[in-house]
Design a protein around this motif. Structure first.
Motif, short mmCIF file in Angstrom:
data_model
loop_
_atom_site.label_atom_id
_atom_site.label_comp_id
_atom_site.label_asym_id
_atom_site.label_seq_id
_atom_site.Cartn_x
_atom_site.Cartn_y
_atom_site.Cartn_z
N TYR A 1 0.73 -1.27 -0.02
CA TYR A 1 0.05 0.01 0.05
C TYR A 1 0.92 1.31 0.00
O TYR A 1 0.49 2.42 0.22
N GLY B 1 -2.13 6.12 2.51
CA GLY B 1 -2.61 6.29 4.20
C GLY B 1 -4.18 5.84 4.28
O GLY B 1 -4.75 5.46 3.34
N TYR C 1 -11.49 -6.96 7.84
CA TYR C 1 -11.94 -5.65 7.64
C TYR C 1 -10.90 -4.88 6.54
O TYR C 1 -9.67 -5.12 6.74
N GLY D 1 -4.15 -9.85 -0.80
CA GLY D 1 -4.55 -9.59 0.65
C GLY D 1 -5.48 -10.72 1.26
O GLY D 1 -6.67 -10.99 0.23
N GLY E 1 -7.09 -9.64 4.44
CA GLY E 1 -7.78 -9.25 5.38
C GLY E 1 -7.56 -9.56 6.80
O GLY E 1 -8.28 -9.24 7.68
P1 ADP Z 1 -5.24 -7.13 3.86
O1 ADP Z 1 -4.76 -8.53 3.56
O2 ADP Z 1 -6.22 -6.81 3.04
O3 ADP Z 1 -3.99 -6.20 3.40
P2 ADP Z 1 -4.56 -6.43 6.62
O4 ADP Z 1 -5.42 -6.92 7.80
O5 ADP Z 1 -3.19 -6.63 6.57
O6 ADP Z 1 -5.34 -7.04 5.47
O7 ADP Z 1 -5.04 -4.74 6.45
C1 ADP Z 1 -6.38 -4.75 6.48
C2 ADP Z 1 -6.45 -3.19 5.68
O8 ADP Z 1 -5.82 -2.22 6.11
C3 ADP Z 1 -6.09 -3.26 4.38
O9 ADP Z 1 -6.95 -4.15 3.57
C4 ADP Z 1 -5.95 -1.86 3.81
O10 ADP Z 1 -7.05 -1.17 3.59
C5 ADP Z 1 -5.35 -1.40 5.16
N1 ADP Z 1 -4.06 -1.03 5.49
C6 ADP Z 1 -3.21 -1.87 5.86
N2 ADP Z 1 -1.75 -1.57 5.97
C7 ADP Z 1 -2.06 -0.29 5.31
C8 ADP Z 1 -0.75 0.52 4.87
N3 ADP Z 1 0.46 0.58 4.97
N4 ADP Z 1 -1.34 1.84 3.96
C9 ADP Z 1 -2.60 1.93 3.79
N5 ADP Z 1 -3.57 0.99 3.94
C10 ADP Z 1 -3.14 -0.03 4.69
#
Ligand code: ADP
Length: 262
Positions: free
Chosen positions: A166, A197, A211, A223, A225
């Protein structure tokens, strides 16, 4: 809780006891509801790629039987969907394993900066494949924290992987957190990106299972989640904390805080 406290101050002893029982029941019902939601979500997440694989099996054994070009394309999609299911199962197993011994604090003592160096090195190939640099600052020796080696590696890895996914292709920084007077007996390590962000209202929910701010973005990035839910559970077991700071368009900082070893 707010209304509970107000009520209790205005209730007799018996009535107060009844209120406590009611609050316990509410908690039970909520915990049960969360378990039910979790199983429903997990089943749905597994069923989506499974349905796609089954659809392609039908196509391959019927309409596409004599079309080698379509076969190659469909097999590649099926493989990607199977890999997605495999990641989900791995993450679900990780979560349940961590939850199982959440009440047993880890007994290991580790150098936090050494753990950060190892985690950054492990993600160097993924970073290189995406043309992203990992800027590592982890001076030796680092603070010694009470932690489980594998779980700390997993928590750091999940944060670095998210920063790569991200972070908008910009450098990812891994560095020690400045000492925080509010956390006097803890040491922190930050993973920072300069990506899209997250808006304030999403931040408290990011560690909920399944989520995502954008389901499509998460899927495109492979991902599940579950990454941040896993990090949060690891920190709970460690009596530590996951701190999340983020601003839309500016990037994010995820900090792991861990108790110092004696
Ligand atoms: P995912 O497998 O979807 O990445 P996570 O539990 O690791 O699942 O993260 C949940 C959500 O948090 C992501 O889908 C994303 O929307 C947000 N997220 C996580 N890390 C970041 C980051 N470094 N920058 C922006 N959004 C993030």
């Amino acid at each position: 809780s707010g209304p509970g406290r107000w009520l209790r101050a205005h209730l007799s002893k018996d009535e107060g006891g009844a209120l406590c029982a009611l609050e316990d029941r509410t908690r039970d019902v909520r915990a049960q509801q969360m378990r039910t939601d979790f199983v429903a979500n997990a089943s749905h997440e597994l069923r989506t790629p499974l349905a796609s694989i089954m659809g392609f099996i039908d196509t391959l054994s019927g309409p596409a039987r004599d079309d080698p070009e379509a076969q190659a394309r469909f097999l590649a999609i099926m493989r990607a969907q199977a890999e997605r299911m495999s990641r989900l199962v791995d993450d679900l197993l990780s979560l349940s394993r961590i939850e199982l011994d959440e009440h047993v604090p880890p007994s290991g003592r580790l150098d936090l900066h050494a753990a950060a160096r190892e985690a950054a090195a492990a993600f160097e190939p993924m970073a290189r494949a995406r043309g992203v640099t990992i800027e590592l600052a982890a001076p030796e020796p680092g603070p010694v924290v009470r932690a489980d080696r594998d779980q700390l590696a997993q928590a750091l890895g999940n944060l670095i992987e998210n920063a790569l996914k991200y972070g908008g292709g910009k450098p990812v920084r891994v560095r020690p957190a400045p000492a925080d007077p509010l956390r006097p007996r803890m040491a922190g390590i930050c993973v920072e990106d300069q990506g899209e962000g997250v808006a304030r209202e999403h931040i408290p929910r990011l560690t909920e299972r399944f989520y995502r701010v954008s389901v499509k973005r998460s899927r495109d990035q492979g991902g599940t989640g579950l990454g941040l839910a896993i990090v949060k559970h690891i920190m709970t077991r460690h009596r530590g904390e996951l701190q999340i700071e983020s601003a839309p368009g500016r990037g994010s900082r995820f900090t792991l805080w861990l108790p110092l070893a004696d």
